[in-house]
Write an enzyme that holds these catalytic residues in place. Structure first.
Site, PDB file in Angstrom:
ATOM      1  N   LYS A  36       0.823  -1.084   0.156  1.00  0.00           N
ATOM      2  CA  LYS A  36       0.053  -0.016   0.151  1.00  0.00           C
ATOM      3  C   LYS A  36       0.840   1.114  -0.092  1.00  0.00           C
ATOM      4  O   LYS A  36       2.028   0.977   0.169  1.00  0.00           O
ATOM      5  CB  LYS A  36      -0.905   0.110   1.245  1.00  0.00           C
ATOM      6  CG  LYS A  36      -0.200   0.192   2.720  1.00  0.00           C
ATOM      7  CD  LYS A  36      -0.863  -0.028   3.766  1.00  0.00           C
ATOM      8  CE  LYS A  36      -0.355   0.295   5.137  1.00  0.00           C
ATOM      9  NZ  LYS A  36      -0.742  -0.648   6.269  1.00  0.00           N
ATOM     10  N   ARG A 135     -10.632   0.573  15.038  1.00  0.00           N
ATOM     11  CA  ARG A 135     -10.889   1.646  13.561  1.00  0.00           C
ATOM     12  C   ARG A 135     -11.928   1.139  12.805  1.00  0.00           C
ATOM     13  O   ARG A 135     -12.981   1.610  12.873  1.00  0.00           O
ATOM     14  CB  ARG A 135      -9.410   1.541  12.865  1.00  0.00           C
ATOM     15  CG  ARG A 135      -8.268   2.063  13.784  1.00  0.00           C
ATOM     16  CD  ARG A 135      -6.862   2.409  12.830  1.00  0.00           C
ATOM     17  NE  ARG A 135      -6.690   1.145  11.904  1.00  0.00           N
ATOM     18  CZ  ARG A 135      -5.650   0.998  11.205  1.00  0.00           C
ATOM     19  NH1 ARG A 135      -4.673   1.748  11.242  1.00  0.00           N
ATOM     20  NH2 ARG A 135      -5.317  -0.242  10.618  1.00  0.00           N
ATOM     21  N   TYR A 267      17.247  30.805   8.334  1.00  0.00           N
ATOM     22  CA  TYR A 267      16.219  31.649   9.008  1.00  0.00           C
ATOM     23  C   TYR A 267      16.270  31.600  10.490  1.00  0.00           C
ATOM     24  O   TYR A 267      16.560  30.464  11.107  1.00  0.00           O
ATOM     25  CB  TYR A 267      14.874  31.067   8.472  1.00  0.00           C
ATOM     26  CG  TYR A 267      14.416  31.234   7.067  1.00  0.00           C
ATOM     27  CD1 TYR A 267      14.187  32.543   6.390  1.00  0.00           C
ATOM     28  CD2 TYR A 267      14.276  30.067   6.219  1.00  0.00           C
ATOM     29  CE1 TYR A 267      13.947  32.723   5.341  1.00  0.00           C
ATOM     30  CE2 TYR A 267      14.225  30.065   4.827  1.00  0.00           C
ATOM     31  CZ  TYR A 267      13.740  31.550   4.525  1.00  0.00           C
ATOM     32  OH  TYR A 267      13.408  31.681   2.965  1.00  0.00           O
ATOM     33  N   MET A 315      12.960  25.302   2.717  1.00  0.00           N
ATOM     34  CA  MET A 315      11.880  24.730   1.688  1.00  0.00           C
ATOM     35  C   MET A 315      12.860  23.806   0.538  1.00  0.00           C
ATOM     36  O   MET A 315      12.224  22.735   0.637  1.00  0.00           O
ATOM     37  CB  MET A 315      11.268  25.847   0.925  1.00  0.00           C
ATOM     38  CG  MET A 315       9.839  25.072   0.038  1.00  0.00           C
ATOM     39  SD  MET A 315       9.081  26.269  -0.795  1.00  0.00           S
ATOM     40  CE  MET A 315       8.156  27.204   0.364  1.00  0.00           C
TER      41      MET A 315
END
Ligand SMILES: *Cc1c(COP(=O)(O)O)cnc(C)c1O
Length: 373
Positions: A36, A135, A267, A315
């Protein structure tokens, strides 16, 4: 799916997945590879193909859509969709693409009934039972009603019965595993009493390695196939000693330059050099699924050595300390995961710095473009 336009490559060693498959098979018999979520980031069709060649005959994916995609890639073996059908087009796809779905609710069985009436082939299905995860799944008390529903559907046949363990990887939670196993055995007896023979599975990777009493007709192997031990850091860590990680992740160095004593980097100026240093700027950041949570915590592997991440992960970039290393140049390869020699970064190291588990490390870094070796 992959993140376009970056310098990152996830290198996948299919031979290691094959090796792990045989380790798990030796431990527990028939293995049902869980592929999966794009095979935990290792590539749905590539992993399916490699393990089909080793004789695996049944595979588990997540959504019915993922099962359909696997079929479209040419996969001919049995495919199980663990999440089951959600939307109408997925019910139709079960017959059209030959998918065995998990069913966990009466609502799903009612919808299945509406679809099966117009068909003339019999569809094998799997039933999911809740024994403690809370679940999805039917319960022991649901069995008579489930049996009545299934018997009323002429084009549906029960093939598998499954349940999922909540604590199989925790040496301190053996009692809960035992209770789930006993509940599952009671469910299976009740199904047989209602005339519903089936094949059963409950074991995940941790139970394959650590709970032989829960080995049934087949076992659903996920994380251990990809080479991470579910028992890492516990008293049962030895159980995973033969597994080999299959994913390494590399990127490029963009710049190498000095950081003088007293200067800060990235940063927020969170890292300040206490002495003259040399830093490398690395093309990896949170847009590449290299989490900002790794800021100031992680290490990478450069030319066989460990180098620490300095300051905040941005980023598409971050900085590492290469002080005292000769010959580091822009364009050099650096490993976020894996790498050569002593400095190799294990999936467990990275998960630890990240504050998560190896599953998430693989799924996220596996979103980058992949190369197979
Ligand atoms: C993901 C999954 C598995 C595999 O679990 P691992 O801990 O990765 O071995 C097994 N069964 C179900 C239902 C799953 O969703």
């Amino acid at each position: 799916m992959s993140i376009p336009y970056n310098k990152i490559t996830a290198v996948i060693e299919l031979a290691n997945i094959v090796h792990n498959y045989h380790v798990l098979q030796a431990a527990s018999g028939a293995i049902l590879p869980v592929i999966k979520a794009d095979a935990y980031g290792h590539g749905l069709s590539q992993v399916a193909q490699a393990l089909s060649a080793e004789g695996a005959d049944t595979f588990a994916v997540g959504t019915v859509e993922e099962a359909v995609a696997l079929r479209a890639s040419g996969h001919a073996r049995r495919v199980i969709a663990l999440l089951g059908p959600v939307e109408d087009h997925e019910y139709a796809a079960l017959w059209n693409a030959g998918v065995v779905a998990f069913f966990h609710s009466f609502d799903q069985l009612d919808r299945l009934d509406a679809f099966q009436k117009d068909r003339d082939e019999v569809l094998p299905i799997a039933l999911k039972f809740d024994t403690g995860m809370r679940r999805l799944g039917f319960t022991l008390a649901d069995v008579p009603a489930v049996a009545a529903k299934l018997k009323a559907m002429k084009n549906v046949r029960l093939e598998y019965v499954s349940s999922h363990l909540a604590t199989a990887d925790e040496p301190g939670a053996l009692a809960y595993v035992r209770e789930q196993g006993e509940e599952f055995a009671a469910i299976r007896r009740e199904l047989l009493a209602h005339g519903l023979p089936h094949k059963a599975n409950i074991a995940n990777s941790a139970a394959i390695l650590g709970h032989p009493d829960l080995h049934l007709d087949n076992q659903r192997a996920g994380i251990a196939l990809y080479g991470a031990s579910p028992f890492y850091g516990t008293s049962r860590e030895e159980l995973g000693r033969d597994l080999k990680p299959a994913m390494s992740v590399k990127t490029k160095i963009l710049s190498v330059h000095p950081l003088k004593a007293g200067q800060t980097i990235s940063y927020g100026c969170t890292f300040k050099a206490g002495q003259d240093m040399q830093v490398a700027i690395v093309a990896a950041g949170y847009a590449d699924a290299y989490s900002r949570g790794l800021s100031g915590k992680a290490q990478m592997c450069l030319k066989g050595r460990r180098v620490p991440v300095l300051g905040r992960v941005c980023m598409q970039m971050c900085a590492v300390d290469v002080t005292g290393m000769d010959g580091v140049r822009p364009g050099d390869e650096i490993w976020l995961l894996g790498g050569e020699g002593e400095g190799r970064i294990t999936p467990e190291d990275l998960a630890g710095w990240w504050g998560t588990i190896t599953y998430e490390v693989f799924c996220l870094l596996g979103l980058n473009k992949r190369e197979y070796v």
